[in-house]
Design a protein around this motif. Structure first.
Motif, short mmCIF file in Angstrom:
data_model
loop_
_atom_site.label_atom_id
_atom_site.label_comp_id
_atom_site.label_asym_id
_atom_site.label_seq_id
_atom_site.Cartn_x
_atom_site.Cartn_y
_atom_site.Cartn_z
N SER A 11 -2.18 -0.03 -93.49
CA SER A 11 -1.34 -0.76 -92.69
C SER A 11 -1.84 -1.07 -91.29
N VAL A 12 -1.53 -2.36 -90.91
CA VAL A 12 -1.81 -2.60 -89.40
C VAL A 12 -0.86 -3.54 -89.07
N MET A 13 -0.57 -3.08 -87.84
CA MET A 13 0.63 -3.93 -87.11
C MET A 13 0.01 -4.60 -85.85
N VAL A 14 0.09 -5.55 -85.51
CA VAL A 14 -0.75 -6.25 -84.24
C VAL A 14 0.33 -7.16 -83.58
N THR A 15 0.78 -6.89 -82.22
CA THR A 15 1.28 -7.78 -81.47
C THR A 15 0.33 -8.45 -80.53
N THR A 16 0.14 -9.84 -80.54
CA THR A 16 -0.97 -10.30 -79.73
C THR A 16 -0.36 -10.85 -78.26
N MET A 17 -1.17 -10.85 -77.22
CA MET A 17 -0.69 -11.49 -76.00
C MET A 17 -1.90 -12.40 -75.56
N GLN A 18 -1.62 -13.63 -76.18
CA GLN A 18 -2.94 -14.61 -76.28
C GLN A 18 -3.03 -15.59 -75.03
N ALA A 19 -4.33 -15.90 -74.50
CA ALA A 19 -4.45 -16.71 -73.27
C ALA A 19 -4.16 -18.05 -73.66
N ILE A 20 -3.96 -18.82 -72.59
CA ILE A 20 -3.69 -20.37 -72.85
C ILE A 20 -4.99 -21.03 -73.42
N SER A 21 -6.36 -20.54 -72.93
CA SER A 21 -7.40 -21.15 -73.24
C SER A 21 -7.90 -21.09 -74.81
N GLY A 22 -7.00 -20.49 -75.46
CA GLY A 22 -7.07 -20.33 -76.85
C GLY A 22 -6.65 -21.54 -77.53
N ALA A 23 -5.85 -22.47 -76.92
CA ALA A 23 -5.16 -23.72 -77.33
C ALA A 23 -5.96 -25.00 -76.98
N ASN B 209 2.01 -14.03 -79.56
CA ASN B 209 2.56 -14.70 -78.41
C ASN B 209 1.74 -15.50 -77.53
N ARG B 210 2.10 -16.15 -77.03
CA ARG B 210 1.25 -16.93 -75.68
C ARG B 210 1.91 -16.48 -74.56
N VAL B 211 0.95 -16.01 -73.69
CA VAL B 211 1.28 -15.61 -72.12
C VAL B 211 0.66 -16.06 -71.05
N VAL C 26 -1.95 -16.28 -69.08
CA VAL C 26 -3.16 -15.71 -68.75
C VAL C 26 -4.24 -16.77 -69.16
N ILE C 27 -5.27 -16.92 -68.36
CA ILE C 27 -6.31 -18.05 -68.62
C ILE C 27 -7.23 -17.61 -69.67
N GLU C 28 -7.91 -16.62 -69.54
CA GLU C 28 -8.62 -16.05 -70.86
C GLU C 28 -8.60 -14.67 -71.11
N GLY C 29 -8.94 -14.34 -72.33
CA GLY C 29 -8.68 -12.93 -72.74
C GLY C 29 -7.47 -12.51 -73.69
N HIS C 30 -7.72 -12.33 -74.79
CA HIS C 30 -6.52 -12.17 -75.67
C HIS C 30 -6.43 -10.64 -75.65
N THR C 31 -4.95 -10.17 -75.47
CA THR C 31 -4.64 -8.65 -75.38
C THR C 31 -4.00 -8.48 -76.54
N GLU C 32 -3.99 -7.38 -77.40
CA GLU C 32 -3.50 -7.07 -78.71
C GLU C 32 -2.93 -5.52 -78.80
N ALA C 33 -1.82 -5.26 -79.18
CA ALA C 33 -1.08 -4.05 -79.30
C ALA C 33 -1.20 -3.99 -80.76
N VAL C 34 -2.00 -2.94 -81.04
CA VAL C 34 -2.47 -2.46 -82.57
C VAL C 34 -2.01 -1.06 -83.16
N SER C 35 -1.32 -1.27 -84.16
CA SER C 35 -0.93 0.03 -84.72
C SER C 35 -1.65 0.12 -86.18
N VAL C 36 -1.89 1.48 -86.69
CA VAL C 36 -2.56 1.55 -87.94
C VAL C 36 -2.19 2.77 -88.63
N ARG C 37 -2.29 2.69 -89.81
CA ARG C 37 -2.00 3.81 -90.71
C ARG C 37 -3.36 3.72 -91.69
#
Lengths: 364, 364, 364, 364
Positions: free
Chosen positions: A177-189, A247-249, A251-262
């Motif tokens: 299992s993988v759970m991920v919550t992203t906080m993605q930069a605006i440049s991704g769009a 989620n979009r946050v 931030v100009i560049e750089g995606h942060t991701e909070a990840v949990s794995v089993r």
């Protein structure tokens, strides 16, 4: 590398944000030489310097500035050994297919062909083994292609995720299992992309289609490929559940991701074992000495508050990923934070390393 | 409400950010009358208007402006029926204890007494039943207290989480697992708080002690209380695993939380059932007609991209919570987004509703 | 005000940012009753709640939500005593003219008619005397209009500037020179407006046409009107040089302007005299008891670091202006800082006060 | 340059923001070799990597990481040919004086000695001629100094202003009046510096002492020096009025300044002549081939919306300045926009180029 032959390359969607990044990165490449730029008919015929609304914090490379922009027609790119595509999804599908049919090698950053069962979806630091499907991709074309093919790289948020996951699976076996919550930069769009009124002092907890992409692409990338190189296994042997919240946050560049794995294996590895495995991970792009590959695929931070997008996104020219805060998870096994540069390894840099690998594998 | 007796109230830590919020909220309260302001000896003796570096986007209430700031000594607050504490953790523990010993009713926003086994940790929209421990809290004091007690409210990020969790447990029975990734506003760190150089164009994936607080406080709040009102059950009968990943994002106010839950009951409720249960949730603060309680505890958004901090944090004066994006989770059962106003229901508003409940329950 | 007759009002461009602000402000107006909403044919026929992408941090007013959006045709608005226009400049000119020709009273926030020699450009806290041109405006229409007319309000950055300038000219006689550097909020550009990639962590030192607007509009507003009410004097008797430098900054609402002025009179007034004159300034909208007029036209801040957009933009519901840092200028005479709410007094609130004045003057 | 002797250098205030920038810049310097780091006694004795809270978006240079931090005592730096000071103003004055007395050459970024009548205030791209006061500075010390001296560089906002002003005076003679409104980055305030709650979504129209610094320093820098090298002329022969309005804006790096000037000469030069003069401006640091000097002192942008801090601050490693929007001013003669990197040419880079000039002039 010095006696490496030069390969002429083209860039499709050259005036867009991904196109600009391609041009910047290629301007100092040891063996790819920028040769042809393609954009919409509105830009075609103009010198690139006049056609583009350049948005990068570096000057337009001199070589690119003077090139006359072409329409995205294969005959205009026939001298190119490699074509990079940063086209919008509205047009990428057909244009890239036409280029392939014209025997061009296309490395696409667009989503259109990612789910195609004969097109590999390659994160260069993870699954270059999927290049083995290229002969099959060529063979089903009529007439059979000699040099043309399409390779895609992954969505930016997927890329940051699968690199540490691949390292974990390589060391400890399948993930369950993988759970991920992203906080993605605006440049991704892209550009104009996110209106400032939507994202200033705000979080937008939704990015259209992103969660589905992360969940689906992860299986294709981390899954194997059949021995005869004709089909992707999609991680089906060891089903892996992936749940993403995107989620979009601001931030100009750089995606942060909070990840949990089993892990499938019991007991799971400890945080310290995870740390060592991530640090130790190496990949074929490094063995092949791809010039754009990072020295270190995964840089593990030990400070409690790292990685952070503003401080870490440009490390190794944004070609690796950063991991930190490796710790136990009370629900799954282990959780950690990943930071990847969405415009570099999450986009143009991946395409370029993929092309470098293809060169070294003799596909070009 | 018009013939409600007026109750004189004091505010400790009056010049800090939580103190300022208390003063703003109390300035228009129907039955709490601002009477005494306490701060450090540096401010004591000055009119509040001169002592405070006021940072709210409204003018200083006229009544507060002229009050002379006192030192945080119980004798200075002896006429107060209620004392609100927005003190810094460095000093809150001892001062609040001294105020209680002086028979004052203290409603604290500080963390110091939250883990005390006889001090209730009350989120007013969730567990006012925990007020039943007050007689026991008074009884163990020597000599036994007649009117003094301490009630704490929860950490701002915990508050936003437990309100929808309480609604889910009320409707569908115990939760087995909760995963939460927070995107927390800078105002949660007080003033001066987060340096701008640390958070502009950035995410900081760590807030000291916050994850532990969320995991521990959730069990105390959602757990029951013994029938004799002497002990908290800590959700021990139905152990609930809580895993939190806390991040600071460049947002001024409003904590966004990506939550996934797994229910004990199989099969779990559907997203639609969850939606209805959240919408329908009511609480004792509403039944008691507490003036600061929200009309709707949980407002459920149906737009795919809501709630968002900038657009939704001030709805219902920040006294309720906002939930959206209720959908299935591929790893646990259900996932959704919560948005709560960290400076209102996440801080001062919670203390004030707690005091209103105490008044209506006859504890004051 | 209680026995004031209710006047039905319409809003053109109702789904845009200025239109949304009109609807929010009008929802609690004592005598304007929202009656008709106009937008493009794409929105026409839908309930407003379905047609609009609502972007304000308050819920859509219930009354507006259910109204069916109409096309911007005069016959659809014939019951409206007042029509507010928040139309885009691409369409505002013709539509507003057609509405006037249909005998409707149009209060426009658009730029199209501002330079028309028979249309007054009225900042309601400055020059309501310019309403005296309405009879002339009607008379040159063929056939002569009985009730129709167009009144415009000023550009948002001009509005913030001319209010203190008017106060200074009222107290000390004509100004000879005005230098202004603006730091303008992103909301001034509408929606989607400024792409986030353009303005995050950035200043854009150019806003197309803005400097010219500020220089030209200031002369029309601060200039007189001929005794027979047929011509604007354009400050020609006492030529005033105005030089503007306009910048976009990463602020959501509130335009900050650094202003320096030189008076014709020698010696010039002192900073203290300026302070008193600004504080003391009153206007006809106040005398007429317009409900949307601010209690204080100009609030003077004495703290050295005020006004600031985030802290001061919502004071008096954004209907007044804030001035601070009044001090000598080594080049001209006096310099100071102005902060005005660009979406309130800088846009919708100005139109509404203008309409209130017109009602009280008997023009409606 | 290859046979240039290496010079050992020290950095005072090494853990601060300016100190970190010095260390980053010096890590790749062709002839300055980082040798000693000084900080407060709290840091002294620790390896730099452990003492510093590193905040730059690049890794700590390996050489610096291992150096043990020293106290700021001259004997600890006696092997240093050059000492750079990024000390806080609270301590800089005395420490720098003590270092000079110990015969060390100090290049200070602090404000303490800037107004000293024998200490030159040198913007390296403008007035290295002021080095001629060094013999006099040494001579008044008792006993006369042989190698010690102090050179300061200017405040960051002054630096960006005086470079184009120097170019204009060089081409067109004295300026009579200068008006400047700054929009300054948060990094100008150091770390922790500006609290995020003060500057998010905000402009602060006041920076303590900044306007006075800009007005006073400009006269010292642009003024001449007496033939005998004993006194600064302070632009007294041609009095120049300078009026500054300083603002903090939500930008990380890069000060934007809106400038208007009036020339003594009538008629004034045209915008086109100004453009040519700024582009053509060269300086002694270039003639001397200082390695840290920019290729182009002033880069003139022709796009209507440039320069912008995010896009242009890193051009030429932040060592030059950017000018754009050169146009007529309705009040003075000409107005334009300047963008300079406050942490590079506005701080550490200036000190380093000053030291390079001193080396080439034989002062070290």
């Amino acid at each position: 590398m010095s006696n490496q032959r030069q390969i002429l390359v083209g860039v499709l969607g050259a005036t867009g944000t991904v196109g600009q990044r391609f041009i910047h990165l290629l301007s100092s490449h040891p063996f790819f030489t920028l040769h042809a730029l393609g954009a919409s008919s509105r830009s075609a015929g103009k010198p690139y310097g006049a056609a583009v609304k350049w948005k990068l914090p570096f000057p337009i490379p001199a070589r690119a500035k003077a090139l006359v922009v072409k329409e995205c027609k294969a005959e205009e790119f026939k001298d190119c050994g490699v074509v990079f595509s940063g086209l919008d999804a509205e047009v990428a599908g057909d244009i890239e297919s036409a280029f392939r049919a014209a025997e061009l090698a296309v490395f696409s950053n667009s989503k259109n062909h990612r789910r195609d069962p004969v097109v590999p979806l390659i994160v260069p630091l993870v699954n270059p083994s999927h290049f083995s499907i290229i002969p099959h991709q060529r063979s089903i074309h009529s007439p059979r292609l000699q040099t043309g093919f399409i390779v895609t790289n992954a969505n930016c948020s997927t890329t940051g995720l699968v690199i540490p996951l691949a390292a974990l699976e390589a060391a400890f076996g399948p993930l369950e299992s993988v759970m991920v919550t992203t906080m993605q930069a605006i440049s991704g769009a892209g550009y104009p992309g996110v209106p400032s009124l939507d994202i200033f002092d705000n979080v937008v907890p939704h990015i259209g289609g992103e969660e589905e992409k992360m969940e689906w692409e992860t299986a294709k990338i981390l899954g194997g490929i059949s021995h005869d190189g004709t089909a992707f296994e999609m991680h089906a042997t060891n089903p892996m559940r992936v749940s993403a919240a995107c989620n979009r946050v601001p931030v100009i560049e750089g995606h942060t991701e909070a990840v949990s794995v089993r892990f499938a294996r019991r007991p799971p590895p400890s945080p310290q074992q995870i740390r060592e495995a991530l640090e130790a991970y190496t990949c074929e792009a490094q063995t092949l000495e791809c010039p754009s590959a990072p020295k270190k695929v995964i840089y593990v931070h030990d400070e409690p508050d790292r990685p952070q997008p503003r401080l870490d996104r440009d490390f190794q020219a944004g070609a690796g990923v950063n991991v930190g805060r490796i710790r136990e998870c009370a629900v799954l096994d282990i959780k950690f934070v990943v930071l990847s540069n969405n415009v570099c390894i999450g986009a143009a840099t991946s395409s370029i390393i993929n092309a470098e690998i293809a060169v070294f594998k003799g596909l070009i």
